[in-house]
Design a protein around this motif. Structure first.
Motif, mmCIF file in Angstrom:
data_model
loop_
_atom_site.group_PDB
_atom_site.id
_atom_site.type_symbol
_atom_site.label_atom_id
_atom_site.label_comp_id
_atom_site.label_asym_id
_atom_site.label_seq_id
_atom_site.Cartn_x
_atom_site.Cartn_y
_atom_site.Cartn_z
ATOM 1 N N SER A 36 0.905 -1.318 0.141
ATOM 2 C CA SER A 36 0.029 0.034 0.022
ATOM 3 C C SER A 36 0.906 1.341 0.043
ATOM 4 O O SER A 36 0.459 2.220 -0.700
ATOM 5 N N THR A 98 -5.559 6.904 6.023
ATOM 6 C CA THR A 98 -6.097 6.316 4.748
ATOM 7 C C THR A 98 -7.225 7.518 4.257
ATOM 8 O O THR A 98 -7.381 7.757 2.934
ATOM 9 N N ALA A 99 -7.837 8.021 5.193
ATOM 10 C CA ALA A 99 -9.034 9.120 4.722
ATOM 11 C C ALA A 99 -8.100 10.200 3.962
ATOM 12 O O ALA A 99 -8.919 10.804 3.043
ATOM 13 N N LEU A 101 -5.326 10.290 2.601
ATOM 14 C CA LEU A 101 -4.971 9.726 1.037
ATOM 15 C C LEU A 101 -6.213 9.853 -0.048
ATOM 16 O O LEU A 101 -5.708 10.385 -1.071
ATOM 17 N N LEU A 102 -7.185 9.453 0.377
ATOM 18 C CA LEU A 102 -8.407 9.151 -0.510
ATOM 19 C C LEU A 102 -8.944 10.707 -0.828
ATOM 20 O O LEU A 102 -9.589 10.683 -1.700
ATOM 21 N N PHE A 184 -4.208 5.226 -6.176
ATOM 22 C CA PHE A 184 -4.912 5.609 -4.972
ATOM 23 C C PHE A 184 -6.051 4.487 -4.318
ATOM 24 O O PHE A 184 -6.180 4.222 -3.041
ATOM 25 N N SER A 187 -3.951 1.437 -3.011
ATOM 26 C CA SER A 187 -3.190 1.717 -1.705
ATOM 27 C C SER A 187 -4.511 2.031 -0.412
ATOM 28 O O SER A 187 -4.292 1.662 0.619
ATOM 29 N N GLY A 188 -5.427 2.594 -0.769
ATOM 30 C CA GLY A 188 -6.749 2.784 0.181
ATOM 31 C C GLY A 188 -7.464 1.448 0.587
ATOM 32 O O GLY A 188 -7.618 1.313 1.796
ATOM 33 N N ASN A 191 -4.833 -0.313 2.586
ATOM 34 C CA ASN A 191 -4.922 -0.051 3.858
ATOM 35 C C ASN A 191 -6.072 -0.314 4.796
ATOM 36 O O ASN A 191 -6.014 -0.824 5.990
#
Length: 229
Positions: A36, A98-99, A101-102, A184, A187-188, A191
């Motif tokens: 991730s 994570t939030a 990142l998104l 994205f 990775s999200g 995670n």
């Protein structure tokens, strides 16, 4: 009925089986963590360039992150030691990260103009502040191995390096041929999977944390007894 001697004899076997199961899980978590991270972090510059940032602004974004990460690691480390809840602190931090990142590609995904420099800087600095989840994997792995098997730690940490290499190769191809948005998403998603596995399967505290809490409780009882005398 099972004789008491049999139950006593079986207990170490059950503990070993549980430990072996958790150690296999640690390999999975290391793999997810490395994959991730490589899905976005290795290719972040591509996102900056695609968003219109020049070299000077990219340097500001990249230079600010280590400074903020150092502060975040110190603060979350103190919080974890105070509460003796490494897992809980790491889960919250990883969920927030994570939030964030998104949130980076969100303007593009909803049809708004591409992300601006202040928006990207704020998101990346905040992500660096909450990037504290990796240490909990090391802490749990070493705790599960114990002193007698501490030398095996590298075998588990290796899965992080393996997944980092695989992620770089695979997600580089994805970014070139399918577009960076998939980086994205991957990775999200990984995670979130890691957060779910950690939350559901890892003990709430390591054995070391439980020992420290027991010592604190014992010290408190001794202090209370002295005050009553």
């Amino acid at each position: 009925m099972v004789a008491p001697e049999a139950r006593v004899a079986e207990a170490p076997v059950h503990r070993y089986a549980a430990t072996a199961h958790l150690l296999r899980l640690m390999k999975v978590l290391y793999f997810l963590s490395g994959f991730s991270a490589s899905s976005f972090g290795r290719f972040a510059t591509l996102f900056y360039l695609d968003s219109g940032l020049d070299a000077h602004r990219i340097g500001i974004v990249e230079g600010a992150q280590p400074i903020v990460a150092l502060l975040g690691n110190q603060l979350f480390g103190l919080l974890s030691d105070s509460l003796q809840r490494k897992k809980a602190v790491a889960l919250v931090a990883r969920a927030v990260s994570t939030a964030l990142l998104l949130a980076l590609p969100m303007p593009h995904w909803v049809g708004l103009p591409r992300a601006t420099f202040p928006y990207i800087l704020a998101i990346m600095v905040a992500m660096a502040f909450f990037a504290v989840g990796g240490g909990v994997l090391d802490a749990y792995t070493l705790d599960l191995l114990g002193d007698e098997r501490r030398g095996e730690y590298g075998r588990y940490r290796l899965w992080l390096a393996v997944s980092w290499g695989i992620g770089n190769a695979l997600m580089g191809w994805v970014a070139d041929h399918l577009g960076f948005d998939y980086n994205f998403v991957v990775s999200g998603a990984l995670n979130l999977l890691a957060i779910g596995l950690m939350g559901a399967a890892l003990p709430s505290r390591t054995r070391g944390e439980r020992r420290i809490l027991q010592q604190r409780q014992l010290q408190q009882r001794q202090l209370q007894q002295r005050q009553l005398q």
